[in-house]
Write a protein that holds these residues in place. Sequence first.
Motif, PDB file in Angstrom:
ATOM      1  N   SER A   8       0.836  -1.212   0.000  1.00 47.84           N
ATOM      2  CA  SER A   8       0.000   0.000   0.000  1.00 47.84           C
ATOM      3  C   SER A   8       0.862   1.248   0.000  1.00 47.84           C
ATOM      4  CB  SER A   8      -0.929  -0.002   1.213  1.00 47.84           C
ATOM      5  OG  SER A   8      -1.828  -1.090   1.177  1.00 47.84           O
ATOM      6  N   LEU A   9       1.937   1.223   0.773  1.00 46.30           N
ATOM      7  CA  LEU A   9       2.844   2.374   0.786  1.00 46.30           C
ATOM      8  C   LEU A   9       3.503   2.558  -0.576  1.00 46.30           C
ATOM      9  CD1 LEU A   9       4.236   4.628   2.390  1.00 46.30           C
ATOM     10  CD2 LEU A   9       6.028   2.982   2.984  1.00 46.30           C
ATOM     11  N   PHE A  10       3.896   1.470  -1.216  1.00 41.42           N
ATOM     12  CA  PHE A  10       4.500   1.564  -2.555  1.00 41.42           C
ATOM     13  C   PHE A  10       3.537   2.227  -3.534  1.00 41.42           C
ATOM     14  CE2 PHE A  10       7.641  -2.217  -2.012  1.00 41.42           C
ATOM     15  CZ  PHE A  10       8.403  -1.406  -1.185  1.00 41.42           C
ATOM     16  N   TYR A  11       2.307   1.770  -3.529  1.00 42.55           N
ATOM     17  CA  TYR A  11       1.316   2.352  -4.438  1.00 42.55           C
ATOM     18  C   TYR A  11       1.058   3.820  -4.086  1.00 42.55           C
ATOM     19  CZ  TYR A  11      -0.062  -1.927  -6.896  1.00 42.55           C
ATOM     20  OH  TYR A  11      -0.079  -3.037  -7.706  1.00 42.55           O
ATOM     21  N   ALA A  12       0.916   4.115  -2.797  1.00 45.46           N
ATOM     22  CA  ALA A  12       0.614   5.485  -2.391  1.00 45.46           C
ATOM     23  C   ALA A  12       1.740   6.442  -2.779  1.00 45.46           C
ATOM     24  CB  ALA A  12       0.367   5.536  -0.878  1.00 45.46           C
ATOM     25  N   VAL A  13       2.974   6.039  -2.555  1.00 43.22           N
ATOM     26  CA  VAL A  13       4.112   6.887  -2.927  1.00 43.22           C
ATOM     27  C   VAL A  13       4.162   7.059  -4.447  1.00 43.22           C
ATOM     28  CG1 VAL A  13       6.632   7.036  -2.943  1.00 43.22           C
ATOM     29  CG2 VAL A  13       5.439   6.323  -0.881  1.00 43.22           C
ATOM     30  N   GLY A  14       3.852   5.993  -5.165  1.00 45.36           N
ATOM     31  CA  GLY A  14       3.853   6.090  -6.626  1.00 45.36           C
ATOM     32  C   GLY A  14       2.823   7.080  -7.143  1.00 45.36           C
ATOM     33  N   TYR A  15       1.615   7.026  -6.596  1.00 40.76           N
ATOM     34  CA  TYR A  15       0.574   7.964  -7.023  1.00 40.76           C
ATOM     35  C   TYR A  15       0.901   9.388  -6.583  1.00 40.76           C
ATOM     36  CZ  TYR A  15      -2.677   4.357  -8.622  1.00 40.76           C
ATOM     37  OH  TYR A  15      -3.274   3.339  -9.317  1.00 40.76           O
ATOM     38  N   TRP A  16       1.397   9.541  -5.364  1.00 40.49           N
ATOM     39  CA  TRP A  16       1.685  10.878  -4.857  1.00 40.49           C
ATOM     40  C   TRP A  16       2.826  11.538  -5.633  1.00 40.49           C
ATOM     41  CZ3 TRP A  16      -0.630  14.264  -1.728  1.00 40.49           C
ATOM     42  CH2 TRP A  16       0.121  15.345  -1.251  1.00 40.49           C
ATOM     43  N   SER A  17       3.800  10.772  -6.047  1.00 41.39           N
ATOM     44  CA  SER A  17       4.973  11.317  -6.724  1.00 41.39           C
ATOM     45  C   SER A  17       4.822  11.367  -8.238  1.00 41.39           C
ATOM     46  CB  SER A  17       6.220  10.485  -6.372  1.00 41.39           C
ATOM     47  OG  SER A  17       6.407  10.422  -4.972  1.00 41.39           O
ATOM     48  N   ALA A  18       3.749  10.791  -8.793  1.00 40.88           N
ATOM     49  CA  ALA A  18       3.603  10.712 -10.246  1.00 40.88           C
ATOM     50  C   ALA A  18       3.344  12.088 -10.842  1.00 40.88           C
ATOM     51  CB  ALA A  18       2.462   9.760 -10.600  1.00 40.88           C
ATOM     52  N   MET A  78      11.355  25.904  -1.876  1.00 43.49           N
ATOM     53  CA  MET A  78      11.629  24.977  -0.788  1.00 43.49           C
ATOM     54  C   MET A  78      10.350  24.571  -0.051  1.00 43.49           C
ATOM     55  SD  MET A  78      14.867  24.526  -1.032  1.00 43.49           S
ATOM     56  CE  MET A  78      14.721  24.833  -2.804  1.00 43.49           C
ATOM     57  N   ALA A  79       9.420  25.511   0.097  1.00 40.94           N
ATOM     58  CA  ALA A  79       8.159  25.197   0.772  1.00 40.94           C
ATOM     59  C   ALA A  79       7.345  24.181  -0.026  1.00 40.94           C
ATOM     60  CB  ALA A  79       7.350  26.478   0.992  1.00 40.94           C
ATOM     61  N   VAL A  80       7.350  24.302  -1.344  1.00 43.02           N
ATOM     62  CA  VAL A  80       6.651  23.333  -2.182  1.00 43.02           C
ATOM     63  C   VAL A  80       7.276  21.952  -2.032  1.00 43.02           C
ATOM     64  CG1 VAL A  80       6.116  22.716  -4.562  1.00 43.02           C
ATOM     65  CG2 VAL A  80       5.856  25.064  -3.810  1.00 43.02           C
ATOM     66  N   MET A  81       8.599  21.890  -1.971  1.00 36.44           N
ATOM     67  CA  MET A  81       9.272  20.603  -1.768  1.00 36.44           C
ATOM     68  C   MET A  81       8.882  19.978  -0.432  1.00 36.44           C
ATOM     69  SD  MET A  81      13.123  21.272  -3.215  1.00 36.44           S
ATOM     70  CE  MET A  81      13.410  21.746  -4.919  1.00 36.44           C
ATOM     71  N   VAL A  82       8.796  20.803   0.607  1.00 31.68           N
ATOM     72  CA  VAL A  82       8.407  20.288   1.926  1.00 31.68           C
ATOM     73  C   VAL A  82       6.996  19.732   1.880  1.00 31.68           C
ATOM     74  CG1 VAL A  82       7.951  20.921   4.318  1.00 31.68           C
ATOM     75  CG2 VAL A  82       9.986  21.791   3.179  1.00 31.68           C
ATOM     76  N   LEU A  83       6.081  20.452   1.252  1.00 29.84           N
ATOM     77  CA  LEU A  83       4.708  19.978   1.150  1.00 29.84           C
ATOM     78  C   LEU A  83       4.615  18.677   0.366  1.00 29.84           C
ATOM     79  CD1 LEU A  83       2.797  23.333   0.478  1.00 29.84           C
ATOM     80  CD2 LEU A  83       2.921  22.041   2.610  1.00 29.84           C
ATOM     81  N   ALA A  84       5.457  18.528  -0.647  1.00 29.33           N
ATOM     82  CA  ALA A  84       5.444  17.303  -1.442  1.00 29.33           C
ATOM     83  C   ALA A  84       6.033  16.120  -0.680  1.00 29.33           C
ATOM     84  CB  ALA A  84       6.209  17.516  -2.745  1.00 29.33           C
ATOM     85  N   LEU A  85       7.021  16.383   0.187  1.00 27.41           N
ATOM     86  CA  LEU A  85       7.677  15.306   0.934  1.00 27.41           C
ATOM     87  C   LEU A  85       6.966  14.965   2.232  1.00 27.41           C
ATOM     88  CD1 LEU A  85      11.422  16.356   0.533  1.00 27.41           C
ATOM     89  CD2 LEU A  85      10.274  14.460  -0.611  1.00 27.41           C
ATOM     90  N   LEU A  86       6.134  15.860   2.733  1.00 28.72           N
ATOM     91  CA  LEU A  86       5.559  15.691   4.063  1.00 28.72           C
ATOM     92  C   LEU A  86       4.733  14.419   4.214  1.00 28.72           C
ATOM     93  CD1 LEU A  86       5.391  17.011   6.830  1.00 28.72           C
ATOM     94  CD2 LEU A  86       3.355  18.245   6.058  1.00 28.72           C
ATOM     95  N   PRO A  87       3.793  14.094   3.325  1.00 28.91           N
ATOM     96  CA  PRO A  87       3.000  12.867   3.527  1.00 28.91           C
ATOM     97  C   PRO A  87       3.842  11.604   3.572  1.00 28.91           C
ATOM     98  CG  PRO A  87       1.979  14.291   1.888  1.00 28.91           C
ATOM     99  CD  PRO A  87       3.343  14.850   2.148  1.00 28.91           C
ATOM    100  N   VAL A  88       4.830  11.497   2.693  1.00 28.88           N
ATOM    101  CA  VAL A  88       5.687  10.312   2.684  1.00 28.88           C
ATOM    102  C   VAL A  88       6.504  10.237   3.966  1.00 28.88           C
ATOM    103  CG1 VAL A  88       7.534   9.119   1.452  1.00 28.88           C
ATOM    104  CG2 VAL A  88       5.783  10.374   0.180  1.00 28.88           C
TER     105      VAL A  88
END
Length: 309
Positions: free
Chosen positions: A218-228, A277-287
């Motif tokens: 589930s984590l693999f799929y979630a990270v894949g969708y979030w980062s796509a 940098m703030a956008v990067m933090v928001l993108a990395l935060l859920p993972v």
Amino acid sequence: MSHVLGVKRREGTRGRLRPVWEEEPRPAGLAAKGLVLVLACAGVLFPLWIVVVTSVSSVKTITEAGGLVVVPRGITFVAYQELLGGGQVTRAAVVSLGVTLVGTLFSMTVSVLCAYGLSRSGSVLHRPLLMILLATMFFGAGLIPTYLLVQGLGLTDTYLSLILPSAVNVFNILVLRSFFMSVAPELIDSARIDGAGDVRILWQIVMPLSRAVLAVISLFYAVGYWSAWFNASIYLSDQDMMPLQNVMMQLVLKQERPTGLAQAINTGHLSPLSIQMAVMVLALLPVAVLSPFVQRHFKKGMLTGAVKG
């Protein structure tokens, strides 16, 4: 009993059983391991520290530092207030969150059903379907045929184009299949004797015993969708439908900014670097938030699923 097995408990090992042939760690070895661990953690955390500190730094602090900030001074959350103020970034984050939740649920449903069917040796077309799935790992149709298929199905400019083309990962199905095959046949046979069907066996017996591997996949799929970002870049033309990763690419690489952010930057109220940098933090935060909760399942889920069966 431990002496019979060739294992004894030694003092100074925090109660851990150590084989008799394994020597006690020396202070120099422990210090070297600690130093390597500290350097490895610093190599991972230091760039993240710079990104976070720069995202909350004022324009004056960033100007004085000449770019990225290491020592926090003049802390301000203006960048996050501007990004989360209901504009394009907020809308993109909602899109990414919705696609991640729906996509992960759909992918896990399809993968679990497919893996369970392939794990039963007596299932219909078991061997041909397995060979077809394995073939897709080595041979693909290519970008143009895939795009024509998505276009022919009328999925362009829809959120389904962000989910269906990448909904199933064959490697994840094979890992789930191996784990399902490791479930004791006696449990399944006893359930069948009690009158349980395949759906009930999967839901009440197999899946509860497979929580570790289900959490990891589930984590693999979630990270894949979030980062796509690739599917959105070729299947979507409406800017309002873009997920967070595509908006982040526009802000960081193409320097394209919404009107509100552009005004804040032009007036000197906000630094372009802090926005990036703030956008990067928001993108990395859920993972970063989810990974520690799933980390304890990685060893059991991946190794057991990959070795057994």
